[in-house]
Design an enzyme around this catalytic site. Structure first.
Site, PDB file in Angstrom:
ATOM      1  N   TYR A 235     -12.428  -0.777  12.215  1.00 49.17           N
ATOM      2  CA  TYR A 235     -11.051  -0.389  11.931  1.00 49.17           C
ATOM      3  C   TYR A 235     -10.179  -0.602  13.167  1.00 49.17           C
ATOM      4  O   TYR A 235      -9.097  -1.202  13.094  1.00 49.17           O
ATOM      5  CB  TYR A 235     -11.012   1.073  11.499  1.00 49.17           C
ATOM      6  CG  TYR A 235      -9.616   1.651  11.364  1.00 49.17           C
ATOM      7  CD1 TYR A 235      -8.820   1.336  10.269  1.00 49.17           C
ATOM      8  CD2 TYR A 235      -9.107   2.511  12.341  1.00 49.17           C
ATOM      9  CE1 TYR A 235      -7.536   1.863  10.146  1.00 49.17           C
ATOM     10  CE2 TYR A 235      -7.830   3.046  12.221  1.00 49.17           C
ATOM     11  CZ  TYR A 235      -7.052   2.722  11.123  1.00 49.17           C
ATOM     12  OH  TYR A 235      -5.784   3.247  11.016  1.00 49.17           O
TER      13      TYR A 235
ATOM     14  N   SER B 187      -1.910   1.434  14.567  1.00 53.79           N
ATOM     15  CA  SER B 187      -2.466   2.767  14.809  1.00 53.79           C
ATOM     16  C   SER B 187      -2.733   2.932  16.293  1.00 53.79           C
ATOM     17  O   SER B 187      -2.935   1.943  17.013  1.00 53.79           O
ATOM     18  CB  SER B 187      -3.782   2.923  14.038  1.00 53.79           C
ATOM     19  OG  SER B 187      -4.491   4.068  14.447  1.00 53.79           O
TER      20      SER B 187
ATOM     21  N   GLY C 197       0.808  -1.214   0.000  1.00 54.31           N
ATOM     22  CA  GLY C 197       0.000   0.000   0.000  1.00 54.31           C
ATOM     23  C   GLY C 197       0.835   1.254   0.000  1.00 54.31           C
ATOM     24  O   GLY C 197       0.648   2.132   0.851  1.00 54.31           O
ATOM     25  N   SER C 198       1.735   1.373  -0.972  1.00 56.28           N
ATOM     26  CA  SER C 198       2.762   2.425  -0.889  1.00 56.28           C
ATOM     27  C   SER C 198       2.740   3.432  -2.027  1.00 56.28           C
ATOM     28  O   SER C 198       3.750   4.043  -2.344  1.00 56.28           O
ATOM     29  CB  SER C 198       4.150   1.770  -0.810  1.00 56.28           C
ATOM     30  OG  SER C 198       4.288   0.727  -1.749  1.00 56.28           O
ATOM     31  N   THR C 199       1.566   3.651  -2.627  1.00 52.69           N
ATOM     32  CA  THR C 199       1.489   4.669  -3.676  1.00 52.69           C
ATOM     33  C   THR C 199       1.082   6.033  -3.128  1.00 52.69           C
ATOM     34  O   THR C 199       1.065   7.019  -3.869  1.00 52.69           O
ATOM     35  CB  THR C 199       0.497   4.253  -4.779  1.00 52.69           C
ATOM     36  OG1 THR C 199      -0.804   4.063  -4.189  1.00 52.69           O
ATOM     37  CG2 THR C 199       0.937   2.959  -5.446  1.00 52.69           C
TER      38      THR C 199
END
Length: 266
Positions: free
Chosen positions: A156, A143, A14-16
């Site tokens: 989440y 998180s 998930g690195s864009t």
């Protein structure tokens, strides 16, 4: 400080955009070969091209979703074309504010598949090689919501707590092997997704995005000590250190980069 990452092969899921992109850039700036990942081929290609232009570590892209075993297999296969994976950053994640009574079973499963099972599958795929070589770094981007469960998105928060458990258990599994496993706990961070969320909220409340950005953290996370959003780069700096040989005595830990929101001093 030289973080000794030249020659290491790192995968950042998930690195864009957002924190993932900042971590990928930080690793590349330290000389690592970085594999960036996302669902959108155009975004993946653009990210790899832009980070490669820094002229430091090599950056390549693998486009695939990570909500299935097949997607994870495609990512690892593409990454291993660059060499054995030394560093895995389990960053990919989704979030969506929604009242508890309105969260259907499908959303609970989707959040678990993306936020938790992607990291489980990626870690399982690379841990054996790391253990055999006597060195590796696995980092889960959790998180503060994993400790401070947000009432506005319990599903989440659940996934972020699950990441803490998986990382601690995996660290115990790999004890004494030279492979470390840790979690990073960011707080409110000013990413593209958060900016869009704040813009929508500002429109609903009849104010400006700039005004709401200033008010958001004191209003929604009043225990914050920095009283503002963190930048992706601030989070990434800590992540890149934990991925380095310099962090060799840190494993099974949950490091907080949440601006002091969680009201404990350890």
């Amino acid at each position: 400080m030289d973080l000794q990452l030249v020659g290491k092969v790192a995968v950042v899921t998930g690195s864009t955009a957002g924190i993932g992109r900042a971590i990928a850039r930080g690793l590349a700036e330290e000389g690592a070969t970085v594999v960036v990942n996302g669902r959108n081929p155009a975004s993946v290609e653009a990210t790899a091209r832009e980070l490669s232009a820094l002229g430091k570590g090599k950056v390549v892209g693998v486009s695939c979703g990570l909500d299935s075993a097949e997607g994870v297999e495609a990512l690892i296969r593409g990454a291993e074309a660059e060499g054995p994976v030394d560093i895995l950053v389990n960053n990919v994640g989704i979030f969506e504010p929604k009242p508890f009574e309105e969260i259907p079973d499908e959303d609970w499963q989707r959040f678990f598949d993306v936020n938790v099972m992607s990291g489980v599958r990626c870690s399982r795929a690379v841990m054996g090689g790391m253990r055999d070589r006597g060195w590796g770094r696995i980092l889960f981007i959790s998180s503060e919501s994993g400790i401070n469960i947000p009432a506005e998105m319990v599903h989440y928060g659940m996934t972020k707590t699950a990441q803490l458990a998986v990382a601690r258990g995996l660290a115990k599994t790999l004890a004494g092997t030279g492979v470390t496993v840790n979690c990073l706990l960011p707080g409110p961070t000013w990413t593209e997704g958060v900016a869009t969320f704040v813009e929508r909220m500002a429109e609903q409340r009849g104010t400006t995005p700039e005004r709401l950005k200033e008010q958001f953290v004191p209003m929604v996370r009043p225990s914050s000590l920095i009283r503002r959003f963190a930048s992706p780069e601030e989070v990434a700096a800590h992540a890149v250190y934990l991925c380095s040989p310099r962090a060799s005595a840190t494993s099974g830990a949950a490091h907080r980069v949440e601006g002091g929101i969680v009201d404990i001093c350890f």
